[in-house]
Each structure stands twice: as C-alpha cells, then as structure tokens.
Design a protein around this motif. Structure first.
Motif: not given
Length: 301
Positions: A46, A49-50, A97-98, A100-101, A104-105, A152
C-alpha cells in the motif's frame, strides 16, 4: 471536496497523449526510506502504491516540456481517476491502484488529492515571498505523506501535529538541496524572497555558482525555521503506537537532523549536498533502537 472533473479529460482524448511523464526518479532518490522492511509486510504494498502515485504526479508537475495548462489538465485527470470517476483508462493505472488501496485500507483519498493540489500550485506559482507562504505549500506537498502513513497504521490523528512538523522540514531541506536545479530547469524558487531581499540579495543569487552572503543568511534563516519545527518533529516516535512506524519515523527524524547540519555547512549551488551511506547507516541503527523504546510513551504538545 472539489474534484475538478468538469475541467479534466479522460485518457481517450488524444490531445493528452500519455498521462505519465516518467523522470526516472524513484524511491532510491529520496532522502528517507520508502516502505522499508521496518514497516509491517502487509502494509508495504500500500505504501508503494501511494508512492507510485505521488511519483507519477510529481513527474508531471516537474516536466519542463509541458505547459502549465497541460500539467494542470493531467493532474486533475489523475485526481478524478483517484476519486473513482468514470472515463479514465489504463494510463491512469497508478491513480486507480491507489483508489483501490485506499478503499481497502479505509484511508481517505484526501491524502492523494492534497498532493495533486500541491502540484497544481507548482504549475501556477514559482515564487514564495514569506516563510508562512512556503510552509503553506509544504502542508499540501509533504504533510499528506506523513498523515497517510499514520492513517494506514491506524494511528490517532493527534499525531498529525508532530508528523506535519517533520514533513515540512523534509520538504524545506529538499528545496534547499535542489535550489539551483529548480531555478535552472523549472524557474521555480522556494527560497524565501522577503528574507533574501532583506539581505540585499535577489533571485539572481540562486543563479550563481556558489552561495552569496545574502543567500547564505537566507538559507540559515530557513534552517532556523526547520530547527524550530524539529522540536516537535523529534517527539513523533513517542506518540506513535506502532513500534514499526515509530522506528521508521525515528530514523527519518535523525536523517532530517543530519541534513540540516549538512546544509548549514554546505553549498548546494556549488555541489550536491546529500546524505552519505554512513549517514543512512548511523540513522538506521540509532533511530531503530530509539524508536523501538519510544513508541507509545506519549508526550505533551
């Protein structure tokens, strides 16, 4: 939150070309560890991704071949993709992608949108006249990174105060490290203009092959500002519950202190002022140990 969707365009518009403009820079070029082994293994993807999103939009903002309008258009499109708006395809993959990340988080996308706002500001503004003005920019361009890591790891938002102080310092010292290159390549100057003029200097001082007396005094005043912020930044590991993140932050605190010292004694116009492998090693050992024992001890603001 303003998304600027009405003024951005999806990747199907051929006038945009490729959305990204890679500079070749990566995590190895940073002054601090990015998603190091100290962080919990399940969170490292994650963080990566960030970072990849931040690197992509930073490269757009720093691309000298793009006009200000082109930069802003692409940056706003990245933000729209981050926010999950339809019509943005695979060339915005890092934003998707971020998105989705963060879903999720359960970390807010604001930490991505604020970075976009900072780089839009870079496309519009290339001078900073006061210290407060520069700090305001850093609050958009650097503080979201620390806040993202805290969120996070499930840390309390009270830790933002200390994280912000550290992130502002890291950004200011980076501006000092790169002052000559930023002026030469992008006509962008983060040296405090009012202070430089008070010392009898001007923007032309940044063009010199070595720091002038006016530039030296101005740099030292900026580093004094960093030292004041470090009083709170050094408390960050003790307000973090996660030993992993406390260790990482303690290392970064030590790297920031070391960079301030190097810039006090160095000339970023004459040569690159940067951390050595020994600097990283000393900070890693000392910071990991101190961070481990400081985690969760708490401190008074």
């Amino acid at each position: 939150m303003t998304t600027h969707a009405e003024s951005s365009q999806p990747e199907t518009d051929p006038s945009l070309g490729a959305a990204e403009t890679p500079s070749g820079k990566g995590a190895k070029d940073e002054n601090f560890p990015v998603g190091s082994f100290l962080l919990p293994k399940h969170l490292r993807p994650h963080v990566a991704t960030y970072y990849n999103f931040a690197r992509a939009i930073d490269d757009v903002a720093d691309n000298p071949s793009l006009s200000s309008a082109e930069k802003i258009e692409r940056l706003r499109a990245f933000e729209a993709a981050l926010l999950g708006e339809p019509g943005y395809g695979t060339e915005y993959q890092k934003a998707h992608a971020l998105h989705e990340s963060m879903k999720e988080t359960e970390v807010t996308t604001k930490h991505g949108s604020d970075l976009v706002a900072a780089f839009v500001q870079d496309a519009r503004k290339n001078r900073y006249e006061t210290w407060d003005e520069l700090v305001g920019y850093c609050q958009l361009s650097a503080c979201p990174v620390g806040r993202y890591l805290l969120d996070l790891h499930g840390e309390d938002s009270e830790a933002y105060f200390y994280s912000d102080a550290l992130c502002i310092v890291l950004q200011v010292v980076n501006h000092l490290q790169d002052c000559g290159e930023d002026r030469r390549d992008l006509d962008r100057v983060y040296i405090v203009g009012d202070w430089l003029r008070e010392e009898g200097g001007s923007i032309s001082d940044v063009d010199q092959a070595a720091v002038t007396p006016a530039m030296r005094t101005t740099m030292d005043r900026m580093l004094d500002g960093c030292e004041a912020l470090m009083v709170d930044a050094r408390k960050l590991p003790s307000v973090i519950k996660s030993k992993h993140l406390a260790m990482e932050s303690a290392i970064i605190v030590r790297l920031a202190d070391r960079l301030i010292t190097l810039l006090r004694n160095g000339d970023p116009l004459a040569t690159r002022v940067s951390l050595s492998k020994i600097d990283f090693a000393v900070a890693a050992v000392g910071g990991a140990i101190s961070g481990f024992f400081a985690a969760g001890k708490g401190t008074e603001q």
